[in-house]
Write an enzyme that holds these catalytic residues in place. Structure first.
Site, short mmCIF file in Angstrom:
data_model
loop_
_atom_site.label_atom_id
_atom_site.label_comp_id
_atom_site.label_asym_id
_atom_site.label_seq_id
_atom_site.Cartn_x
_atom_site.Cartn_y
_atom_site.Cartn_z
N ASP A 105 52.47 34.58 -55.27
CA ASP A 105 51.59 35.03 -54.20
C ASP A 105 52.36 35.97 -53.28
OD1 ASP A 105 49.16 35.12 -52.84
OD2 ASP A 105 49.66 33.44 -51.54
N GLN B 255 50.73 23.21 -43.40
CA GLN B 255 51.62 24.36 -43.52
C GLN B 255 52.55 24.51 -42.33
OE1 GLN B 255 49.42 27.92 -44.42
NE2 GLN B 255 51.22 29.26 -44.42
N HIS C 275 47.13 41.34 -41.97
CA HIS C 275 47.27 39.88 -42.07
C HIS C 275 48.64 39.43 -41.57
CE1 HIS C 275 47.14 35.79 -43.54
NE2 HIS C 275 48.21 36.01 -44.29
N GLU D 282 41.85 31.80 -48.24
CA GLU D 282 42.53 33.09 -48.10
C GLU D 282 41.89 34.05 -49.08
OE1 GLU D 282 46.84 32.58 -48.35
OE2 GLU D 282 46.86 32.38 -46.17
N GLU E 16 41.89 36.95 -51.34
CA GLU E 16 42.91 37.72 -52.05
C GLU E 16 42.33 38.32 -53.33
OE1 GLU E 16 46.64 35.70 -52.51
OE2 GLU E 16 46.45 34.61 -50.61
#
Lengths: 423, 423
Positions: free
Chosen positions: A134, A248, A141, A207, A209
């Site tokens: 990733d 996180q 961002h 997220e 992506e």
């Protein structure tokens, strides 16, 4: 110009207006039905072409395809045949499906058996994913996250404009559309709490992506230049890198995100080939400071792909909460691949390389709830009047991607994921 | 007691003194020879038992083994049969190989065909590795790194004693013993340099680790408790997590190490089963602060395994530069697996979970050159008088692991890796 991309082509298969899958797209996937084991398919309009059937009935003769190449759970062996063959298959399909080609069109039996309605199929993860990387390649961002967690004056870390920052993610938990996820549990600790506590995440996030799928295998020690990189890219999918923000925040220093991410990532079912995206190339941003020579590139390797995220509460209509675009990338896929392999790291067919969250400059183009709610300081009102700062149980998150230009629309389909409560 | 672990057992196969592979070990691997495709083998003394041959000639009858289970490139399908079967195979081998069992011993033809000298075989990576996780579970190592890069007064980060910190690594570049690596290139930037530069790493390092191989598959959403964790551990290998310290320093904030690590990790060839390590269990450290309930455990899940690292310059004798021990772990494998899955992350058979660098409290037990040379501030003198702060081109790094108690020695063999210059 790639012949199969000709915008004037029409198919004898009916393609509804605003379909993601006109004859110019022809993306690859793996599907199963009530009576078929997983096999390779190609999307057109509302149908899936059963590639096993076509291959077994002579429609793909002369292309050098091994017997059984489509009769597999994953596309890896097909992709491994190499671009000259995989592109020739797309060209052949384009021929077979054009309005004035009667070969399959007028063979009622073959047509009925080779074309399966999407409603009758279940889409699967199309490749065996060896490794998943990733990136973190959208400047807005990275700026947003840096502003929230550090300092708006120094939002980007010193390395950010010198290299495409990335980390390795979990391959085992990459799931296809329509597979629900379970709200993960984990440790969290607020700044004012003396000790961590354990429970379901309170800040479940998506997220937005894109990801590319590797087409070529390299050996350890080899590197891929930016000039050669596209030969190693089979195609793209929309990618939802699920995140638990509270987990996180507590775990990620110093080795990066781990349990906050590895419980699930959802991908859209169809791999849109890089060749089909050719008409939608755009220039990337000027890169300042100048990058090191191995990251320099020529030509246009960014893609103008509209991206949208909907949240759909269980008993309410969906609301589009973000409209972004794949072109909001500072680092393009060629630079990502050149960087990833510059140390000799080897890649395999089917490896997944995700972009990182893609946020545009306007607040309604941010690609995560973390940014849209600005760390939970503001809410988004759903169509049923309920409010969201992060994702609730029973919500579905739906992502879409489509490129549009001169009346041609090439889409990715949707990746839809429902969130179930913690066990 | 596990019968195959009986320390009084002797084999009719000659086992040299100080061999890693007495009849009490019987580790699994995959090997090939000039005339054999890769197949499963078990080590004893200086020999490898060809498991295909034994299975095809009736020596393993009645154990429920599918035909062809050992005739595969990887052990994953064998491991997937489950512990009742894989342990029964070890017990059967122990029976067959004991000094007083004539069945194979006295069948000259079968004995000669089933036993292959290690000198005639090449060892391969024994499992197809879906995902590879690297923990950071040795307190002394985390303390050393924190002291060097941050502050000796606050060397451990706030989360370190609350959860086993980990990150995902690269599965594609895990290589077996005797495969050389190429010095990686990458970006580095010293604190006083205005911009990064590009070139071969100047600080190539090993990391002395152990890793366990998963025995069981879980579904997304499932978690493994510390009490059940050992059922999901097939066995252990010695693991060298190659690192480029200068690349790491520049790239790792905020998402963790990436190119500094993903160019190569080397593993020892034999998977020593957790059952064979049973006699070497020891208690772990008292954990203070108290861990959250899902990380509590009962019983002894640390293992007393001596670990050594040699550096061998091209034309000189090897020097042992580190003597550490697997018991220098704060977090044990059961806690690691419980943490890894507490969010519902799914695991697959063959997944690799490495310990992180294992450093003891004395400076000669540190598990990396970063620590042994204390960030390059002091040198180690080789037997040829040359000095090392990090690893030079043409050096070989050799790691060994062995457990020893009451005259019984269970070893892992060596993992040896030569460093070739950058291309």
């Amino acid at each position: 110009m790639i012949k199969a991309n000709d915008p004037t082509l029409k198919s004898w298969v009916e393609v509804p207006k605003n379909s993601d899958f006109p004859i110019q797209n022809l993306p690859y996937g793996v599907f199963k039905t009530d009576y078929l084991e997983p096999v390779a398919g190609v999307a057109i309009g509302e149908y899936i072409i059963d590639m096993v059937y076509l291959n077994e009935h002579g429609y793909l003769d002369g292309l050098g395809l091994p017997i059984g190449i489509f009769n597999q759970r994953y596309l890896n062996d097909f992709i491994s045949l190499g671009k000259p063959i995989t592109n020739a298959v797309r060209e052949r399909l384009s021929e077979l499906l054009r309005h004035d080609n009667s070969q399959l069109r007028d063979n009622k039996k073959d047509r009925e058996l080779a074309l399966i309605h999407m409603d009758d199929a279940k889409m699967l993860v199309p490749v065996r994913i060896g490794d998943y990387t990733d990136f973190y390649s959208s400047e807005q961002h990275a700026y947003n996250v840096g502003s929230m967690f550090r300092d708006p004056e120094n939002a980007l870390l010193p390395n950010w404009k010198h290299l495409p920052v990335a980390y390795h993610g979990r391959a085992s938990s990459i799931i296809p559309t329509k597979v629900p996820i379970i709200r993960p549990k984990g440790q969290t600790k607020g700044p004012d709490e003396a000790a961590p506590s354990f429970g379901p995440t309170k800040r479940l996030d998506f997220e937005l992506e894109m990801a590319f799928i590797a087409a070529g295998k390299t050996e350890m020690g080899e590197n891929i230049t930016t000039a050669d990189a596209e030969d190693h890219i089979f195609g793209f999918v929309v990618f939802n890198d699920w995140s638990a923000r509270d987990i996180q925040a507590w775990e990620y220093v110093p080795l990066g995100p781990f349990l906050a991410k590895n419980f699930a990532s959802s991908i859209s079912p169809w791999i849109v080939t890089i060749e089909a995206l050719d008409p939608f190339r755009v220039a990337g941003p000027q890169q300042d400071p100048k990058v090191l020579p191995y990251l320099e590139y020529e030509g246009n390797h960014h893609f103008d792909v509209n991206l949208e995220v909907d949240i759909k509460p269980e008993n309410a209509d969906a609301l589009t909460v973000s409209r972004s675009n794949f072109q909001h990338m500072y680092w393009n896929p060629c630079q990502q691949l050149a960087h990833h392999t510059v140390n000799g790291c080897n890649i395999n067919v089917g490896d997944v390389f995700a972009s990182g969250t893609i946020s545009g400059s306007s607040p309604d183009s941010y690609g995560s709830m973390l940014e849209l709610s600005w760390m939970g300081t503001k809410s988004i009102t759903m169509k049923d009047g309920s409010e969201r700062k992060f994702i609730n149980d029973q919500d579905s998150v739906i992502m879409r991607g489509f490129a549009e230009k001169d009346g041609l629309r090439i889409g990715f389909g949707e990746v839809e994921t429902k969130v179930l409560p913690s066990l």
